[in-house]
Each structure stands twice: as structure tokens, then as C-alpha cells.
Write a protein that holds these residues in place. Structure first.
Motif, PDB file in Angstrom:
ATOM      1  N   CYS A 285      -2.009   2.559   2.846  1.00 20.44           N
ATOM      2  CA  CYS A 285      -2.926   1.589   2.248  1.00 20.44           C
ATOM      3  C   CYS A 285      -4.296   1.736   2.922  1.00 20.44           C
ATOM      4  O   CYS A 285      -4.389   1.751   4.147  1.00 20.44           O
ATOM      5  CB  CYS A 285      -2.403   0.169   2.445  1.00 20.44           C
TER       6      CYS A 285
ATOM      7  N   HIS B  70      -2.523  -5.657  -1.264  1.00 21.63           N
ATOM      8  CA  HIS B  70      -3.953  -5.392  -1.378  1.00 21.63           C
ATOM      9  C   HIS B  70      -4.310  -4.854  -2.757  1.00 21.63           C
ATOM     10  O   HIS B  70      -3.533  -4.120  -3.359  1.00 21.63           O
ATOM     11  CB  HIS B  70      -4.395  -4.433  -0.271  1.00 21.63           C
TER      12      HIS B  70
ATOM     13  N   CYS C 163       1.899  -4.036  -0.212  1.00 16.90           N
ATOM     14  CA  CYS C 163       1.418  -4.770   0.959  1.00 16.90           C
ATOM     15  C   CYS C 163       0.452  -5.883   0.554  1.00 16.90           C
ATOM     16  O   CYS C 163      -0.058  -6.612   1.406  1.00 16.90           O
ATOM     17  CB  CYS C 163       0.769  -3.817   1.955  1.00 16.90           C
TER      18      CYS C 163
ATOM     19  N   THR D 251      -0.954  -3.294  -4.325  1.00 20.29           N
ATOM     20  CA  THR D 251       0.055  -2.509  -3.609  1.00 20.29           C
ATOM     21  C   THR D 251       1.160  -3.435  -3.108  1.00 20.29           C
ATOM     22  O   THR D 251       0.964  -4.654  -3.066  1.00 20.29           O
ATOM     23  CB  THR D 251      -0.590  -1.824  -2.394  1.00 20.29           C
TER      24      THR D 251
ATOM     25  N   CYS E 279      -4.727  -1.876   5.154  1.00 24.28           N
ATOM     26  CA  CYS E 279      -3.868  -2.258   6.283  1.00 24.28           C
ATOM     27  C   CYS E 279      -3.078  -1.076   6.834  1.00 24.28           C
ATOM     28  O   CYS E 279      -2.340  -1.223   7.801  1.00 24.28           O
ATOM     29  CB  CYS E 279      -2.919  -3.380   5.871  1.00 24.28           C
TER      30      CYS E 279
HETATM   31 ZN   LIG Z   1      -2.356  -2.967   2.465  1.00 25.40          ZN
END
Ligand SMILES: [Zn+2]
Ligand SMILES: [Zn+2]
Length: 287
Positions: free
Chosen positions: A31, A14, A12, A10, A34
Motif C-alpha cells: 500500500c 486506503h 487496509c 484497499t 501504510c
Molecule cells: Zn494502506
């Protein structure tokens, strides 16, 4: 624990299996780790494979990956079986040859539609809510439009009637073991009678439809299209002529009555039932 399968990363940072991530995003667009908002990511559907992760898996977990691949293929095969455990959308009445547009927002149905596209069957069953009727109609997806928030509008068309033999569940949605319905074919004298009945009920249907007020007629046409032409061979399709299903969809009938007619496996019975309804609606209308 399962190995990552088709890992994606992703924005972010992950990493998840593509399918696991999609299922999380069905419920909310954040997500799973997070909680960063992934709405934009979801809208673009640009799920890029995490190549490094794939390489690592290939190099160090070769056997496990092959095993994981096999599990995936078996799942796909299972999901493609359209007799044993057919996914069932419980929502509305659907009929063979009649379009059935659906607005899909529930997570379980998002998953179902995605799977029908992934497996390539593009099919699922539709049953009306009736504590889930024992007859329904298979639908085939013609087009899916996804909205940025994950909802979708699915354009489907009815393809075959079925009878539910037993009920099941899979990942939150209903499934069923089904048997496809087929009209009993007739010959000889019975066929001559059937053709006569077919012609006369069609004329009656045409008479009823042409007698409707223009705005009513246009409304029906915009939803269901024109009254289909009369079939030259009414027994040509396993579920009989398309115009019968069109009528069933547009006539002012309760689901219970529609279901009774859907469950019939003789064209003659269906025609007689439709004639009865036509006589009723023609009489009822004030002149
Ligand atoms: Zn994330
Ligand atoms: Zn996973």
C-alpha cells in the motif's frame, strides 16, 4: 491536484484512484500509504469501486468530476492514436504474422500493456534493441496471463511493419511517431517476373526446411508453426506473403540483417535477400 478518478479502497482501508494504485503496485506490492503488503489483493485483481466516495464526488464536485472525466477521455483518445505517439516495447525482432510471446515484468511495460488493453487498441510497436531501431513491427495482443505478483505473459502476433519518424517518451516507456510500411505493387511484365521469383524462392525455402534434421524441424515448428502455405496473390497483403516473415524469423540471421530486410518496401528485394540467405545456409551445411 486532481480529483479521485474511479476510486478503489484497499483491504487496509486506503483509497486511491484505480490507475494510480495500479501504477504504484507495478513497482512494489505494498500500500502506498501504510505499506501493508497487498500481494493477495493484487493477485485477485478484485478492485472494487468505492461507491460512497463516488457518490460524494457526484454530489459535491459534480462539475469537477465532469471535468476530470473529460481529461480522462482525452488521455484515452491520445493513448489510442496509433500513428502519433505509439507505445514502443524495445526488446526483440518481430515480424508480421509471426507470434511473439513476451514476458512482462518491468513497471513501465506493465503500464504499457495495461493501457493497450484499456484503450482497446490491444496494440503497440516492437523494436529491437539497437539504441532503438528505426524500423519495427506492430504487435497485437491475443492473450494476457497475469501472475499474482503482477508480472504477465503476453501472447502477441505481428501485424504491420513501420518506420520510426521520431522518438518520444511517456511515463517511462518509449513512444514513436511512425509511418506504416507498404510494399510497392508491380504490374505487367514486372509482375510476371515477381511471381516467377516468388515461386522459385518458395520452393527453395521448402527444400531447405524439409532437409533439416527432425529435432531441428520440430523445434522450429513448436516456436513458429509450420512453414505457411504459398500465397496465391503475393501482393495481397501490404507487407507481402506470410511465409517470407516466417523464414526471416527462423533463419539464422543477425538482427541487423533481419532489420535490413524488414525495412525493404519491395517484395522483389525481400525475395532476393531471402534467396541469398537460403543459398548461404544450404551451402554451409555439411552433407
Ligand atoms: Zn494502506
Ligand atoms: Zn490519482
Amino acid at each position: 491536484m486532481r480529483l479521485f478518478y474511479e476510486p478503489v479502497t484497499t483491504p487496509c482501508g486506503h483509497t486511491f484512484c484505480l490507475k494510480c494504485l495500479e501504477r504504484c503496485l507495478d513497482h512494489n506490492p505494498n500500500c502506498p500509504l501504510c505499506k501493508e503488503n497487498l500481494s493477495e489483493y493484487l493477485a485477485t485483481r478484485a478492485y472494487n469501486k468505492t461507491l460512497l466516495m463516488e457518490e460524494l464526488l457526484q454530489r459535491y464536485f459534480c462539475d469537477e468530476l465532469a471535468e476530470r472525466q473529460k481529461v480522462h477521455e482525452e488521455e484515452m483518445k491520445e493513448l489510442s492514436n496509433l500513428n502519433q505517439e505509439v507505445p514502443i516495447f524495445v526488446c526483440t525482432m518481430a515480424f508480421p504474422t509471426i507470434p511473439c510471446p513476451l514476458h512482462v515484468f518491468e513497471p513501465r511495460y506493465r503500464l504499457m500493456i495495461r493501457r493497450s488493453m484499456e484503450t482497446g487498441t490491444k496494440q503497440f510497436g516492437m523494436c529491437v534493441i539497437n539504441r532503438f531501431a528505426d524500423h519495427g513491427c506492430m504487435l497485437e495482443v491475443r492473450d494476457v496471463k497475469f501472475f499474482p505478483d503482477g508480472r504477465s505473459v503476453v501472447d502477441t502476433i505481428g501485424i504491420a511493419c513501420f518506420k520510426v519518424l521520431s522518438h518520444g517518451q511517456r511515463d517511462g516507456y518509449h513512444t514513436a511517431k511512425i509511418e506504416y510500411l507498404e510494399d510497392k505493387k508491380v504490374e505487367g511484365e514486372e509482375l510476371t517476373e515477381l511471381l516467377k521469383l516468388h515461386d522459385s524462392v518458395y520452393d527453395q525455402a521448402l527444400g531447405w526446411f524439409t532437409s533439416l534434421k527432425d529435432d531441428m524441424k520440430n523445434q522450429i515448428i513448436s516456436h513458429f508453426g509450420q512453414l505457411p502455405v504459398k500465397d496465391s496473390d503475393p501482393q495481397g497483403n501490404p507487407n507481402g506473403p506470410a511465409w517470407c516473415w516466417w523464414l526471416l524469423a527462423v533463419l539464422p540471421l543477425e538482427n541487423k540483417a533481419q532489420l535490413t530486410i524488414l525495412a525493404m518496401n519491395a517484395l522483389k528485394d525481400r525475395l532476393v535477400a531471402i534467396r541469398r540467405v537460403l543459398i548461404f545456409v544450404t551451402r554451409k551445411r555439411p552433407r
